[in-house]
Design a protein around this motif. Structure first.
Motif, PDB file in Angstrom:
ATOM      1  N   ALA A   1       0.871  -1.169  -0.068  1.00  0.00           N
ATOM      2  CA  ALA A   1      -0.077   0.139  -0.175  1.00  0.00           C
ATOM      3  C   ALA A   1       0.989   1.288  -0.019  1.00  0.00           C
ATOM      4  N   GLU A   2       2.024   1.212   0.853  1.00  0.00           N
ATOM      5  CA  GLU A   2       2.746   2.322   0.687  1.00  0.00           C
ATOM      6  C   GLU A   2       3.333   2.566  -0.618  1.00  0.00           C
ATOM      7  N   TRP A   3       3.813   1.507  -1.120  1.00  0.00           N
ATOM      8  CA  TRP A   3       4.394   1.593  -2.439  1.00  0.00           C
ATOM      9  C   TRP A   3       3.432   2.015  -3.429  1.00  0.00           C
ATOM     10  N   VAL A   4       2.172   1.679  -3.525  1.00  0.00           N
ATOM     11  CA  VAL A   4       1.221   2.103  -4.363  1.00  0.00           C
ATOM     12  C   VAL A   4       1.454   4.056  -4.446  1.00  0.00           C
ATOM     13  N   GLY A   5       1.533   4.231  -3.456  1.00  0.00           N
ATOM     14  CA  GLY A   5       1.347   5.637  -3.183  1.00  0.00           C
ATOM     15  C   GLY A   5       2.589   6.306  -3.672  1.00  0.00           C
ATOM     16  N   TYR A   6       3.791   5.574  -3.612  1.00  0.00           N
ATOM     17  CA  TYR A   6       4.963   6.026  -4.259  1.00  0.00           C
ATOM     18  C   TYR A   6       5.088   6.092  -5.690  1.00  0.00           C
ATOM     19  N   LEU A   7       4.641   4.883  -6.495  1.00  0.00           N
ATOM     20  CA  LEU A   7       4.610   4.762  -7.712  1.00  0.00           C
ATOM     21  C   LEU A   7       3.553   5.621  -8.386  1.00  0.00           C
ATOM     22  N   GLY A   8       2.222   5.934  -7.827  1.00  0.00           N
ATOM     23  CA  GLY A   8       1.565   6.703  -8.356  1.00  0.00           C
ATOM     24  C   GLY A   8       1.790   8.234  -8.598  1.00  0.00           C
ATOM     25  N   ALA A   9       2.615   8.624  -7.656  1.00  0.00           N
ATOM     26  CA  ALA A   9       3.170   9.949  -7.423  1.00  0.00           C
ATOM     27  C   ALA A   9       4.065   9.872  -8.863  1.00  0.00           C
ATOM     28  N   GLN A  10       5.185   8.958  -9.115  1.00  0.00           N
ATOM     29  CA  GLN A  10       6.007   9.072 -10.032  1.00  0.00           C
ATOM     30  C   GLN A  10       5.058   9.165 -11.487  1.00  0.00           C
ATOM     31  N   ILE A  11       4.052   8.178 -11.722  1.00  0.00           N
ATOM     32  CA  ILE A  11       3.428   8.145 -13.082  1.00  0.00           C
ATOM     33  C   ILE A  11       2.978   9.369 -13.192  1.00  0.00           C
ATOM     34  N   GLN A  12       2.458   9.989 -12.287  1.00  0.00           N
ATOM     35  CA  GLN A  12       1.572  11.418 -12.517  1.00  0.00           C
ATOM     36  C   GLN A  12       2.678  12.369 -13.153  1.00  0.00           C
ATOM     37  N   ARG A  13       3.710  12.408 -12.757  1.00  0.00           N
ATOM     38  CA  ARG A  13       4.669  13.395 -13.219  1.00  0.00           C
ATOM     39  C   ARG A  13       5.138  13.168 -14.821  1.00  0.00           C
ATOM     40  N   PHE A  14       4.475  12.021 -15.455  1.00  0.00           N
ATOM     41  CA  PHE A  14       4.939  12.021 -16.745  1.00  0.00           C
ATOM     42  C   PHE A  14       3.773  11.921 -17.842  1.00  0.00           C
ATOM     43  N   LEU A  15       2.300  12.097 -17.090  1.00  0.00           N
ATOM     44  CA  LEU A  15       1.253  12.190 -18.188  1.00  0.00           C
ATOM     45  C   LEU A  15       0.667  13.655 -17.749  1.00  0.00           C
ATOM     46  N   SER A  16      -0.362  13.983 -18.734  1.00  0.00           N
ATOM     47  CA  SER A  16      -0.947  15.005 -18.589  1.00  0.00           C
ATOM     48  C   SER A  16      -2.339  14.831 -17.994  1.00  0.00           C
ATOM     49  N   PHE A  17      -2.758  15.498 -16.812  1.00  0.00           N
ATOM     50  CA  PHE A  17      -4.149  15.188 -16.356  1.00  0.00           C
ATOM     51  C   PHE A  17      -5.132  16.255 -16.540  1.00  0.00           C
ATOM     52  N   GLU A  18      -5.069  17.063 -17.698  1.00  0.00           N
ATOM     53  CA  GLU A  18      -5.773  18.191 -17.934  1.00  0.00           C
ATOM     54  C   GLU A  18      -6.340  17.917 -19.308  1.00  0.00           C
TER      55      GLU A  18
ATOM     56  N   ALA B   1      -9.147  17.397 -22.733  1.00  0.00           N
ATOM     57  CA  ALA B   1      -9.924  16.350 -23.245  1.00  0.00           C
ATOM     58  C   ALA B   1      -9.558  15.229 -23.131  1.00  0.00           C
ATOM     59  N   ASN B   2      -8.320  14.895 -23.057  1.00  0.00           N
ATOM     60  CA  ASN B   2      -7.691  13.531 -23.186  1.00  0.00           C
ATOM     61  C   ASN B   2      -6.912  13.286 -21.744  1.00  0.00           C
ATOM     62  N   ALA B   3      -7.334  13.809 -20.511  1.00  0.00           N
ATOM     63  CA  ALA B   3      -6.722  13.980 -19.533  1.00  0.00           C
ATOM     64  C   ALA B   3      -6.722  12.431 -19.156  1.00  0.00           C
ATOM     65  N   ALA B   4      -5.324  12.131 -18.237  1.00  0.00           N
ATOM     66  CA  ALA B   4      -4.819  10.818 -17.822  1.00  0.00           C
ATOM     67  C   ALA B   4      -5.724  10.628 -16.394  1.00  0.00           C
ATOM     68  N   ARG B   5      -5.941   9.446 -16.127  1.00  0.00           N
ATOM     69  CA  ARG B   5      -6.501   9.067 -14.979  1.00  0.00           C
ATOM     70  C   ARG B   5      -5.797   8.000 -14.199  1.00  0.00           C
ATOM     71  N   MET B   6      -5.694   8.079 -12.879  1.00  0.00           N
ATOM     72  CA  MET B   6      -5.022   7.038 -12.320  1.00  0.00           C
ATOM     73  C   MET B   6      -6.124   5.777 -11.796  1.00  0.00           C
ATOM     74  N   VAL B   7      -5.729   4.689 -11.720  1.00  0.00           N
ATOM     75  CA  VAL B   7      -6.727   3.644 -11.211  1.00  0.00           C
ATOM     76  C   VAL B   7      -5.875   2.708 -10.352  1.00  0.00           C
ATOM     77  N   ASN B   8      -6.615   1.956  -9.455  1.00  0.00           N
ATOM     78  CA  ASN B   8      -5.948   0.813  -8.844  1.00  0.00           C
ATOM     79  C   ASN B   8      -6.658  -0.422  -8.624  1.00  0.00           C
ATOM     80  N   ASN B   9      -6.127  -1.637  -9.136  1.00  0.00           N
ATOM     81  CA  ASN B   9      -6.922  -2.718  -9.421  1.00  0.00           C
ATOM     82  C   ASN B   9      -7.297  -3.223  -8.088  1.00  0.00           C
ATOM     83  N   LEU B  10      -6.861  -2.954  -6.744  1.00  0.00           N
ATOM     84  CA  LEU B  10      -7.445  -3.406  -5.647  1.00  0.00           C
ATOM     85  C   LEU B  10      -8.816  -2.903  -5.651  1.00  0.00           C
ATOM     86  N   ASP B  11      -9.158  -1.799  -6.150  1.00  0.00           N
ATOM     87  CA  ASP B  11     -10.752  -1.229  -6.163  1.00  0.00           C
ATOM     88  C   ASP B  11     -11.853  -2.275  -6.636  1.00  0.00           C
TER      89      ASP B  11
END
Length: 426
Positions: free
Chosen positions: A103-120, A122-132
Motif C-alpha cells: 500500500a505504501e509503494w502504491v502511493g510512491y509509484l502513483g506519484a511517479q507516474i503522474q509526473r509523466f502524463l497530463s491530467f488536464e 479532453a484526453n486527461a489521464a486517470r489513475m486507477v488501482n486494481n485493488l478497487d
C-alpha cells in the motif's frame, strides 16, 4: 521541456515503429487505424514490487505519453492487488511483501507516474488501482466469472510459466494465477472506461494477451496490445531489478548524478536507439546526431544530449544543471566550490574514496584512495605536477586538507587528467 510527437510521421503508430517501440503487437493494421482514428482509452499497469519505478518502466511511461500526445486517453494503473502476488519470474518464486508495504509503494509509484502524463484537457489521464475491483471479489465469484474463460493448456504455454514449470523451483498456484488477474484488469477497464489497448514490456506478452483473449470471450469484443522491447545494451546486457543493476527513477535510490552518468556513458552502438526511445527529439534531430556519431564519435555529443534530456525528464532542469556542473567541475572545467554538499556527495559516491581527519597528508590520501600504491609513488606523482586537490595542483607532498575542504567537509583528489577519488570526513 517541450513534448510533442514528430509531425513528419503519418501517425503515432508510424512514429512508434520508427522509434523501435513495437517489439510485438496484435494486428498491426488494426492498431494503425485505431491510433489514427478517434480518441481511444488505453492503459499500462505498474506493480508495486519496489518503492520506485525504474528505467524499464520509463519506456512504458514515455510510450503512454506519446500515445496521449496523439489525442488518446491514458489510464495509469498501479497494481494494489497484483502487487500482492507478483508476476512470475523465470527463475524463482517472488518473496511476498506485506499489505502495508504494498500500500505504501502504491502511493510512491502513483506519484511517479503522474509526473509523466497530463491530467488536464479532453484526453486527461486517470489513475486507477486494481485493488478497487478485486478486494471485494469472492474466490467463488472470481473462479465462476473470470477463471472459467481460461484454459490451463494455454496458460502453461506462457513463457514465464513454462520456464518455471521446467525448473527445479516449479511455480505456485499463486503466481500461476497472475495472468488471470492481469487479464481481469483489462476486462474491468474495458467495462468501466471502454479501454481497448494495453501497453507493456514484451516479456509481459503472455499477460497482455490474457486480457485481449478474456475481453473477446467475455464481451465478444476486440482489444489490442503492444509489447515494447526490453532495454539492453548492444552486448545483450539487460537492466532491471532482477539483474540487480536497476536504474531507479527515485533520486534517493539512484542519485541524479549517477542517473546522468549512466546515460552519459552510453556506448556509441546504443546511443541512437536510446535517443529514439527516451527523448522527444524529432527524427531530423536524431538523424543529425547519428551522423555526428559516425563522423566524430570522440565528441560524444549524442551522449551529452541524451543524458541531459532524460535527466531533465526525470529529475527536472535544476537538478540536471547541478549534476552537469558537478561532472564538469570534477575534471577541472568548473568551480568545485560552487557545488552544494548533496550534489558533490552524490558525485563522489561514484568514485573510490578515502576518509580523513584533516591531518593526513595528500600523499597518504592518494594511497588510501587507491590512486597510488605507495607513499613513494605519491611523492613522485606530486613532484611531477600530476596531483590536484580540489582542482588546485599540489606542490608539497606533506600538504594536508587543512583549510582546503569543500561543502560538507568533502574534497576531490585527481591524478592526471581523469583519475579521480573523493575524500570524506572521518
Amino acid at each position: 521541456m517541450s513534448q510533442q510527437n514528430d509531425s513528419t510521421f503519418a501517425d503515432v503508430w508510424e512514429e512508434l515503429l520508427w522509434r523501435g517501440l513495437v517489439h510485438v503487437s496484435t494486428d498491426a493494421q488494426e492498431l494503425k487505424a485505431l491510433l489514427a482514428g478517434d480518441p481511444i482509452t488505453f492503459y499500462c499497469g505498474f506493480d508495486p514490487t519496489a518503492p520506485s519505478l525504474h528505467l524499464g518502466n520509463l519506456v512504458q511511461l514515455l510510450t503512454m505519453r506519446r500515445i496521449q500526445l496523439a489525442g488518446h486517453k491514458p489510464l495509469g494503473l498501479v497494481g494494489g492487488s497484483t502487487g500482492l502476488i507478483g508476476d512470475p519470474r523465470p527463475t524463482a518464486e517472488r518473496v511476498l511483501n506485506t499489505k502495508d508495504t504494498v500500500a505504501e509503494w502504491v502511493g510512491y509509484l502513483g506519484a511517479q507516474i503522474q509526473r509523466f502524463l497530463s491530467f488536464e484537457g479532453a484526453n486527461a489521464a486517470r489513475m486507477v488501482n486494481n485493488l478497487d475491483w478485486t478486494e471485494g471479489l469472492s474466490a467463488i465469484d472470481f473462479l465462476r466469472d473470470v477463471g472459467k474463460h481460461f484454459r490451463v493448456g494455454t496458460m502453461i504455454k506462457k513463457d514465464a510459466v513454462s520456464a518455471r514449470l521446467n525448473s527445479d523451483a516449479g511455480i505456485s498456484f499463486t503466481e500461476f494465477s497472475y495472468q488471470i488477474l492481469q487479464g481481469f484488469d483489462f476486462l474491468e477497464l474495458y467495462r468501466q472506461y471502454g479501454c481497448v489497448l494495453q501497453t507493456g514490456g514484451s516479456d509481459q506478452w503472455g499477460n497482455l494477451t490474457s486480457g485481449t483473449d478474456l475481453i473477446h470471450k467475455a464481451e465478444g469484443a476486440s482489444a489490442h496490445a503492444i509489447g515494447t522491447p526490453l532495454i539492453t545494451n548492444s552486448d545483450g546486457t539487460k537492466f532491471g531489478k532482477s539483474e540487480g543493476n536497476a536504474v531507479w527513477l527515485d533520486a534517493s535510490l539512484t542519485s541524479p548524478y549517477a542517473f546522468y552518468q549512466f546515460w552519459l556513458n552510453t556506448d556509441d552502438a546504443d546511443v541512437i536507439s536510446r535517443l529514439k526511445i527516451f527523448t522527444f527529439l524529432s527524427r531530423a534531430e536524431i538523424e543529425a546526431l547519428e551522423a555526428q556519431v559516425a563522423a566524430e564519435p570522440f565528441r560524444r555529443e549524442a551522449q551529452r544530449v541524451l543524458a541531459r534530456d532524460v535527466s531533465v525528464l526525470v529529475h527536472g532542469e535544476q537538478a540536471t544543471d547541478a549534476v552537469i556542473a558537478a561532472s564538469e567541475a570534477l575534471f577541472g572545467q568548473g568551480d568545485l566550490a560552487a557545488l552544494d554538499a548533496d550534489t558533490l556527495r552524490a558525485a563522489l559516491a561514484e568514485l573510490p574514496t578515502a576518509t580523513s581527519t584533516g591531518d593526513e597528508s595528500v600523499a597518504q590520501l592518494l594511497v588510501d584512495a587507491g590512486l597510488t600504491s605507495s607513499l613513494g609513488e605519491s611523492r613522485r606523482a606530486i613532484e611531477q605536477g600530476g596531483v590536484y586537490l580540489n582542482n588546485v595542483r599540489v606542490d608539497d607532498a606533506a600538504a594536508t586538507l587543512a583549510g582546503a575542504t569543500l561543502a560538507g567537509g568533502l574534497a576531490v583528489l585527481r591524478r592526471g587528467k581523469k583519475t579521480l577519488a573523493g575524500v570524506l570526513p572521518a
